[in-house]
Scaffold this motif. Structure first.
Motif, mmCIF file in Angstrom:
data_model
loop_
_atom_site.group_PDB
_atom_site.id
_atom_site.type_symbol
_atom_site.label_atom_id
_atom_site.label_comp_id
_atom_site.label_asym_id
_atom_site.label_seq_id
_atom_site.Cartn_x
_atom_site.Cartn_y
_atom_site.Cartn_z
ATOM 1 N N TYR A 91 -20.952 -66.602 -88.490
ATOM 2 C CA TYR A 91 -22.027 -67.250 -87.767
ATOM 3 C C TYR A 91 -21.481 -67.392 -86.525
ATOM 4 C CZ TYR A 91 -23.725 -67.226 -92.992
ATOM 5 O OH TYR A 91 -23.737 -66.921 -93.893
ATOM 6 N N ALA A 92 -22.088 -67.589 -85.518
ATOM 7 C CA ALA A 92 -21.399 -68.346 -84.443
ATOM 8 C C ALA A 92 -22.679 -68.762 -83.426
ATOM 9 C CB ALA A 92 -21.123 -67.438 -83.677
ATOM 10 N N VAL A 93 -23.082 -69.895 -83.172
ATOM 11 C CA VAL A 93 -24.041 -70.256 -82.572
ATOM 12 C C VAL A 93 -23.492 -71.318 -81.171
ATOM 13 C CG1 VAL A 93 -25.854 -72.246 -82.415
ATOM 14 C CG2 VAL A 93 -25.146 -71.345 -84.679
ATOM 15 N N HIS A 94 -23.909 -70.838 -79.826
ATOM 16 C CA HIS A 94 -23.353 -70.851 -78.919
ATOM 17 C C HIS A 94 -23.840 -72.010 -77.676
ATOM 18 C CE1 HIS A 94 -21.657 -66.740 -79.551
ATOM 19 N NE2 HIS A 94 -20.666 -67.618 -79.436
ATOM 20 N N CYS A 95 -23.918 -73.675 -78.440
ATOM 21 C CA CYS A 95 -24.704 -74.604 -78.240
ATOM 22 C C CYS A 95 -24.316 -75.030 -76.594
ATOM 23 C CB CYS A 95 -24.588 -75.695 -78.551
ATOM 24 S SG CYS A 95 -25.452 -75.476 -80.424
ATOM 25 N N ALA A 96 -22.777 -74.474 -76.496
ATOM 26 C CA ALA A 96 -22.024 -75.814 -74.871
ATOM 27 C C ALA A 96 -23.134 -75.761 -73.683
ATOM 28 C CB ALA A 96 -20.842 -75.640 -74.793
ATOM 29 N N GLY A 97 -23.629 -76.570 -73.339
ATOM 30 C CA GLY A 97 -24.056 -76.312 -72.004
ATOM 31 C C GLY A 97 -24.818 -77.713 -71.362
ATOM 32 N N ILE A 98 -24.709 -77.871 -69.900
ATOM 33 C CA ILE A 98 -25.061 -78.051 -68.810
ATOM 34 C C ILE A 98 -26.148 -78.366 -67.289
ATOM 35 C CG2 ILE A 98 -22.556 -79.254 -68.401
ATOM 36 C CD1 ILE A 98 -22.568 -78.171 -65.851
ATOM 37 N N VAL A 99 -27.016 -79.478 -67.182
ATOM 38 C CA VAL A 99 -28.091 -79.274 -66.238
ATOM 39 C C VAL A 99 -27.532 -80.081 -64.718
ATOM 40 C CG1 VAL A 99 -29.161 -80.962 -66.915
ATOM 41 C CG2 VAL A 99 -30.217 -79.304 -65.724
ATOM 42 N N THR A 100 -27.365 -80.048 -63.942
ATOM 43 C CA THR A 100 -27.163 -80.789 -62.866
ATOM 44 C C THR A 100 -28.522 -80.385 -61.866
ATOM 45 O OG1 THR A 100 -25.909 -78.790 -61.769
ATOM 46 C CG2 THR A 100 -24.278 -80.435 -63.062
ATOM 47 N N TRP A 101 -28.435 -81.538 -61.250
ATOM 48 C CA TRP A 101 -29.716 -81.588 -60.391
ATOM 49 C C TRP A 101 -29.467 -81.123 -59.371
ATOM 50 C CZ3 TRP A 101 -34.086 -81.578 -63.338
ATOM 51 C CH2 TRP A 101 -33.921 -82.570 -64.096
ATOM 52 N N GLN A 102 -29.464 -80.000 -58.632
ATOM 53 C CA GLN A 102 -28.405 -79.599 -57.226
ATOM 54 C C GLN A 102 -29.374 -79.484 -55.906
ATOM 55 O OE1 GLN A 102 -28.685 -77.365 -60.151
ATOM 56 N NE2 GLN A 102 -29.500 -75.561 -59.721
ATOM 57 N N GLY A 103 -30.926 -79.019 -56.554
ATOM 58 C CA GLY A 103 -31.770 -78.212 -55.388
ATOM 59 C C GLY A 103 -31.820 -78.088 -55.489
ATOM 60 N N ALA A 104 -32.976 -77.200 -54.636
ATOM 61 C CA ALA A 104 -33.432 -75.674 -54.366
ATOM 62 C C ALA A 104 -33.279 -75.368 -53.752
ATOM 63 C CB ALA A 104 -34.542 -75.788 -53.720
ATOM 64 N N SER A 105 -32.547 -73.332 -53.743
ATOM 65 C CA SER A 105 -31.930 -72.700 -53.235
ATOM 66 C C SER A 105 -30.728 -73.090 -51.762
ATOM 67 C CB SER A 105 -32.246 -71.549 -53.284
ATOM 68 O OG SER A 105 -32.078 -70.708 -55.142
ATOM 69 N N ALA A 106 -32.064 -73.854 -50.905
ATOM 70 C CA ALA A 106 -31.604 -73.630 -49.102
ATOM 71 C C ALA A 106 -30.253 -74.865 -50.078
ATOM 72 C CB ALA A 106 -32.614 -73.460 -48.792
ATOM 73 N N ASP A 107 -30.807 -75.835 -50.639
ATOM 74 C CA ASP A 107 -29.792 -76.916 -50.884
ATOM 75 C C ASP A 107 -28.851 -76.938 -51.319
ATOM 76 O OD1 ASP A 107 -31.462 -78.185 -47.995
ATOM 77 O OD2 ASP A 107 -33.094 -78.542 -49.714
ATOM 78 N N CYS A 108 -28.178 -75.838 -52.688
ATOM 79 C CA CYS A 108 -27.336 -75.960 -53.253
ATOM 80 C C CYS A 108 -26.333 -75.271 -52.998
ATOM 81 C CB CYS A 108 -28.092 -75.061 -54.363
ATOM 82 S SG CYS A 108 -26.909 -74.118 -55.308
ATOM 83 N N THR A 109 -24.701 -76.145 -53.297
ATOM 84 C CA THR A 109 -24.077 -75.984 -52.687
ATOM 85 C C THR A 109 -23.426 -74.478 -53.703
ATOM 86 O OG1 THR A 109 -22.729 -77.250 -53.954
ATOM 87 C CG2 THR A 109 -23.698 -78.351 -51.796
ATOM 88 N N LEU A 110 -22.075 -73.969 -53.160
ATOM 89 C CA LEU A 110 -22.053 -73.172 -53.991
ATOM 90 C C LEU A 110 -20.846 -74.053 -55.484
ATOM 91 C CD1 LEU A 110 -21.068 -70.369 -54.680
ATOM 92 C CD2 LEU A 110 -19.060 -69.973 -52.865
ATOM 93 N N ASP A 111 -20.241 -74.363 -55.006
ATOM 94 C CA ASP A 111 -19.865 -75.790 -56.136
ATOM 95 C C ASP A 111 -20.760 -75.490 -57.355
ATOM 96 O OD1 ASP A 111 -17.323 -74.943 -54.909
ATOM 97 O OD2 ASP A 111 -17.422 -77.336 -54.646
ATOM 98 N N ALA A 112 -22.365 -76.016 -57.211
ATOM 99 C CA ALA A 112 -23.405 -76.838 -57.897
ATOM 100 C C ALA A 112 -23.622 -75.299 -58.417
ATOM 101 C CB ALA A 112 -24.267 -77.142 -56.828
ATOM 102 N N PHE A 113 -23.756 -74.513 -57.123
ATOM 103 C CA PHE A 113 -23.771 -73.279 -58.166
ATOM 104 C C PHE A 113 -23.054 -72.721 -59.618
ATOM 105 C CE2 PHE A 113 -24.726 -68.567 -58.293
ATOM 106 C CZ PHE A 113 -25.570 -68.564 -58.672
ATOM 107 N N ASP A 114 -21.947 -72.722 -58.781
ATOM 108 C CA ASP A 114 -20.562 -71.723 -60.200
ATOM 109 C C ASP A 114 -20.268 -72.815 -61.153
ATOM 110 O OD1 ASP A 114 -20.386 -69.909 -58.071
ATOM 111 O OD2 ASP A 114 -18.607 -71.535 -57.142
ATOM 112 N N LYS A 115 -20.354 -74.023 -60.974
ATOM 113 C CA LYS A 115 -20.562 -74.982 -62.038
ATOM 114 C C LYS A 115 -21.427 -74.507 -62.747
ATOM 115 C CE LYS A 115 -20.270 -79.966 -63.868
ATOM 116 N NZ LYS A 115 -20.319 -81.134 -62.759
ATOM 117 N N GLN A 116 -23.223 -74.435 -62.275
ATOM 118 C CA GLN A 116 -23.558 -74.142 -64.145
ATOM 119 C C GLN A 116 -23.685 -73.165 -64.592
ATOM 120 O OE1 GLN A 116 -27.182 -75.552 -64.331
ATOM 121 N NE2 GLN A 116 -26.343 -77.044 -63.890
ATOM 122 N N ASN A 117 -22.927 -71.958 -63.262
ATOM 123 C CA ASN A 117 -22.794 -70.400 -64.423
ATOM 124 C C ASN A 117 -21.858 -70.699 -64.855
ATOM 125 O OD1 ASN A 117 -24.846 -68.487 -63.208
ATOM 126 N ND2 ASN A 117 -24.761 -69.765 -61.137
#
Length: 279
Positions: A91-117
Motif C-alpha cells: 500500500y502506498a499513501v501519498h500525503c505529502a503536500g503544501i499550501v501557500t497563499w500566493q494570490g490570484a494568477s496575475a499576482d502569483c510569482t513563477l516561484d510560488a507556482f513552481d513550489k506548489q506544483n
C-alpha cells in the motif's frame, strides 16, 4: 501478524511526520499491517510518529526515510530502500503536500507556482511512479499472504492512494496553483488506474475537505479565515474534519474490501463538494 488483518502487508506513507500522514500510519497499524515505511522531510516528526505507533504496537517493524519529494533521486532512494527492507510494498499513501497563499494568477510569482506544483503534483507523481514500479513486479497478495484468506478475485499486487483535495473540484480564490495541482492529482490517478488495472494494481484519490492540521492552523489569521469561510459558509457539516477521518478512508480504499474500486476520487469533506447548504 493476525490472519484477521484488514490490510496484511506493508504500507509506505509520505508526509508521515504530521497531520493526515501521521494519522494514516496509526490507522494502518491498528488495521494490522506488518510493516510501515514512513517518509517525510521532517526527521524529528517522523521519529515522533514512530514513537506514537510503537506505543500501542511495539513489535511493528517501522523504517524511517528523510525524503524531499521535489527530488527524484531522494524519492527513488527511499522507495528502493523500503523495498529492500520489507521485500514488497502493498500500500502506498501519498500525503505529502503544501499550501501557500500566493494570490490570484496575475499576482502569483513563477516561484510560488513552481513550489506548489513541485510538491503537490510533480512530487506526488514521482512517488506514485516508484510505487508502481515496485508493485508491478510483485506476486498477488493472496499468494504472498495465504493466511490472510484473501479471495483470489480480490487479490492485488498493490494499492495506491493519492491525496488530492476538494479544491480539485470546487476551487477557492487566491490559490490557483494549489487548485490546479490537486486537480492534476485526480487526473493522473485516473490515468494510472487505467494503465495498471490489468496488472492488478488499484489507484484511487482521496479528496479531503477542511481538516484540522497545520495547514488550517498555521497562524491565527489563517485559522480565522478557514473557520469563517470554507467551514461555516461552504461545509454543510459546519465543522473541521479530523485527520483520523481521512486516514480511515485511506486504509479502507487500500485494502481488499475495496477490491473493485479503482480510478475513483473519494470526497471526505463534510459535504463541501456536494454543493451549498443554507441551513
Amino acid at each position: 501478524m493476525s490472519s484477521k488483518s484488514d490490510v496484511p502487508g506493508v504500507a509506505i506513507i509520505t508526509g508521515a511526520a504530521s497531520g493526515m500522514g501521521r494519522a494514516t500510519a496509526l490507522a494502518f497499524a491498528v488495521a494490522g499491517v506488518s510493516g510501515l515505511a514512513l517518509l517525510d522531510l521532517n526527521e524529528a516528526g517522523l521519529t515522533e510518529t514512530k514513537d506514537l505507533v510503537h506505543k500501542d504496537h511495539p513489535s511493528l517493524k517501522i523504517e524511517l526515510y528523510t525524503v524531499d519529494v521535489t527530488s527524484e533521486s531522494s524519492i527513488i532512494s527511499a522507495y528502493t530502500r523500503a523495498k529492500e527492507a520489507f521485500s514488497r510494498i502493498d500500500y502506498a499513501v501519498h500525503c505529502a503536500g503544501i499550501v501557500t497563499w500566493q494570490g490570484a494568477s496575475a499576482d502569483c510569482t513563477l516561484d510560488a507556482f513552481d513550489k506548489q506544483n513541485n510538491v503537490n503534483y510533480r512530487g506526488l507523481w514521482l512517488c506514485a511512479r516508484e510505487a508502481l514500479r515496485i508493485m508491478r513486479t510483485q506476486p498477488l497478495d493472496h499468494e504472498a499472504y495465504p493466511d490472510a484468506n484473501i479471495a483470489p478475485h480480490r487479490g492485488q499486487k498493490g494499492s495506491i492512494i493519492n491525496i488530492s483535495s476538494g479544491l480539485a473540484i470546487a476551487s477557492q480564490s487566491g490559490i490557483p496553483a494549489y487548485c490546479g495541482a490537486k486537480a492534476g492529482v485526480c487526473a493522473i490517478t485516473r490515468s494510472d488506474a487505467l494503465d495498471y488495472a490489468t496488472q492488478r494494481i488499484r489507484v484511487n484519490a482521496v479528496l479531503p475537505g477542511v481538516v484540522d492540521t497545520y495547514m488550517t492552523n498555521s497562524s491565527p489569521e489563517v485559522r480565522q479565515f478557514m473557520m469563517e469561510n470554507p467551514v461555516k459558509k461552504a461545509t454543510p457539516m459546519r465543522r473541521l474534519g479530523i485527520p483520523e477521518e481521512i486516514a480511515d478512508v485511506c486504509v479502507f480504499l487500500s485494502g481488499n474490501k475495496a477490491s473493485f474500486v479503482t480510478g475513483a476520487s473519494w470526497s471526505v469533506d463534510g459535504g463541501f463538494c456536494a454543493g451549498f447548504s443554507y441551513e
